[in-house]
Motif scaffolding. Structure first.
Motif, PDB file in Angstrom:
ATOM      1  N   ASP A 154       0.837  -1.203   0.000  1.00 21.08           N
ATOM      2  CA  ASP A 154       0.000   0.000   0.000  1.00 21.08           C
ATOM      3  C   ASP A 154       0.874   1.257   0.000  1.00 21.08           C
ATOM      4  O   ASP A 154       0.601   2.223  -0.703  1.00 21.08           O
ATOM      5  CB  ASP A 154      -0.911   0.024   1.242  1.00 21.08           C
ATOM      6  CG  ASP A 154      -2.107  -0.895   1.053  1.00 21.08           C
ATOM      7  OD1 ASP A 154      -2.303  -1.364  -0.083  1.00 21.08           O
ATOM      8  OD2 ASP A 154      -2.815  -1.145   2.039  1.00 21.08           O
ATOM      9  N   GLU A 155       1.922   1.219   0.834  1.00 21.83           N
ATOM     10  CA  GLU A 155       2.819   2.361   0.950  1.00 21.83           C
ATOM     11  C   GLU A 155       3.590   2.568  -0.352  1.00 21.83           C
ATOM     12  O   GLU A 155       3.765   3.699  -0.809  1.00 21.83           O
ATOM     13  CB  GLU A 155       3.772   2.143   2.110  1.00 21.83           C
ATOM     14  CG  GLU A 155       4.412   3.436   2.566  1.00 21.83           C
ATOM     15  CD  GLU A 155       4.735   3.431   4.043  1.00 21.83           C
ATOM     16  OE1 GLU A 155       3.874   2.979   4.832  1.00 21.83           O
ATOM     17  OE2 GLU A 155       5.811   3.868   4.394  1.00 21.83           O
ATOM     18  N   ASP A 157       2.651   1.623  -3.342  1.00 20.89           N
ATOM     19  CA  ASP A 157       1.736   2.096  -4.384  1.00 20.89           C
ATOM     20  C   ASP A 157       1.529   3.601  -4.304  1.00 20.89           C
ATOM     21  O   ASP A 157       1.226   4.250  -5.311  1.00 20.89           O
ATOM     22  CB  ASP A 157       0.379   1.390  -4.266  1.00 20.89           C
ATOM     23  CG  ASP A 157       0.447  -0.039  -4.768  1.00 20.89           C
ATOM     24  OD1 ASP A 157       1.447  -0.386  -5.439  1.00 20.89           O
ATOM     25  OD2 ASP A 157      -0.485  -0.813  -4.477  1.00 20.89           O
ATOM     26  N   LEU A 158       1.646   4.162  -3.094  1.00 20.11           N
ATOM     27  CA  LEU A 158       1.422   5.596  -2.916  1.00 20.11           C
ATOM     28  C   LEU A 158       2.741   6.366  -2.809  1.00 20.11           C
ATOM     29  O   LEU A 158       2.789   7.456  -2.266  1.00 20.11           O
ATOM     30  CB  LEU A 158       0.549   5.853  -1.692  1.00 20.11           C
ATOM     31  CG  LEU A 158      -0.902   5.369  -1.850  1.00 20.11           C
ATOM     32  CD1 LEU A 158      -1.657   5.484  -0.552  1.00 20.11           C
ATOM     33  CD2 LEU A 158      -1.633   6.158  -2.928  1.00 20.11           C
ATOM     34  N   THR A 159       3.803   5.760  -3.296  1.00 21.62           N
ATOM     35  CA  THR A 159       5.091   6.469  -3.375  1.00 21.62           C
ATOM     36  C   THR A 159       5.270   6.965  -4.801  1.00 21.62           C
ATOM     37  O   THR A 159       5.213   6.192  -5.747  1.00 21.62           O
ATOM     38  CB  THR A 159       6.258   5.532  -2.990  1.00 21.62           C
ATOM     39  OG1 THR A 159       6.072   5.136  -1.637  1.00 21.62           O
ATOM     40  CG2 THR A 159       7.597   6.218  -3.141  1.00 21.62           C
ATOM     41  N   VAL A 160       5.438   8.292  -4.927  1.00 22.78           N
ATOM     42  CA  VAL A 160       5.526   8.885  -6.269  1.00 22.78           C
ATOM     43  C   VAL A 160       6.965   9.217  -6.571  1.00 22.78           C
ATOM     44  O   VAL A 160       7.646   9.809  -5.746  1.00 22.78           O
ATOM     45  CB  VAL A 160       4.654  10.160  -6.342  1.00 22.78           C
ATOM     46  CG1 VAL A 160       4.712  10.750  -7.736  1.00 22.78           C
ATOM     47  CG2 VAL A 160       3.215   9.808  -5.979  1.00 22.78           C
TER      48      VAL A 160
END
Lengths: 160, 72
Positions: A154-155, A157-160
């Motif tokens: 989850d983390e 996936d939300l790292t840009v």
């Protein structure tokens, strides 16, 4: 040197084989449920002349049906779990839930079989209970690892 | 998350659209949207560097810390 990580098609085959084995186990369980009274008779073939034999037979049959229900629940969850893994959804909350259910099914079998084995004085039922408890422990450890992996994914996936 | 990404202001100042910026920075429009809407949990230094380069600003112009209000 051989490659330790299997190829995509090899992995798919392995998962398909696992799913097939799960289905086979379901069919075996179904046959065992159908042949419950005969199986109990076979298991208790050495116990003759006992006044409590009818009680023992009934107890073992009831225990077998309860464990069969848990086995079906376990196999159903395992089959769904493997289906999700095959479709590429490995570290998803649904798989954590499936492992959680499987572990509780194993724990349930352990809670039923261990005291019943002692009470009915049937060593194989007692051993089965211990094995189920051990399996519950292993599945729980895997479930916790999966839960951690889901959080990490989850983390990521939300790292840009 | 008390860290806020103020990209809208910078993008408006530089007259850059989301699609154009995503292309220049080298990230997908979906990831830029995650960043703009403060849904991101982490930002890579390489992404921050590219954003600062394209928007001609400092990291502090893009990121803001607002302490969370706690009920006592």
């Amino acid at each position: 040197m051989p490659n330790p990580t299997p190829s995509r098609s090899g992995r798919d085959k392995s998962i398909a084989l696992s799913q097939f084995s799960t289905l086979c186990m379901g069919i075996i369980c179904l046959i065992m449920v159908g042949c419950g009274p005969q199986l109990v008779g076979w298991a208790l073939r050495d116990y003759t002349g006992s006044a409590a034999l009818a009680l023992l037979r009934g107890g073992l049959l009831g225990l077998g049906y309860l464990c069969a229900a848990l086995a079906f629940a376990t196999l159903y969850n395992l089959y769904r779990f493997l289906g999700r893994v095959q479709s590429g959804a490995v570290f998803v909350p649904a798989n954590v839930t499936a492992l959680w259910r499987i572990s509780w099914c194993c724990a349930g079998a352990a809670f039923l079989c261990t005291p019943a084995g002692l009470l009915l004085r049937l060593p194989f039922v007692f051993s089965l209970g211990l094995c189920a408890g051990f399996m519950a422990l292993i599945v729980r450890v895997i479930m916790n690892a999966f839960r951690q992996a889901v959080e990490m994914k989850d983390e990521l996936d939300l790292t840009v | 998350m008390p860290i806020y990404v103020n990209m809208d202001v910078m993008m408006a100042r530089r007259h850059v659209g989301a699609g154009e910026l995503a292309e220049k920075v080298g990230i997908t429009p979906a990831n830029l949207s995650i960043l703009k809407n403060n849904k991101a949990k982490a930002v890579r230094f390489s992404t921050l560097e590219a954003l600062c380069r394209e928007l001609d600003c400092q990291p502090g112009d893009l990121l803001e810390y607002r302490p969370e209000e706690t009920d006592r």
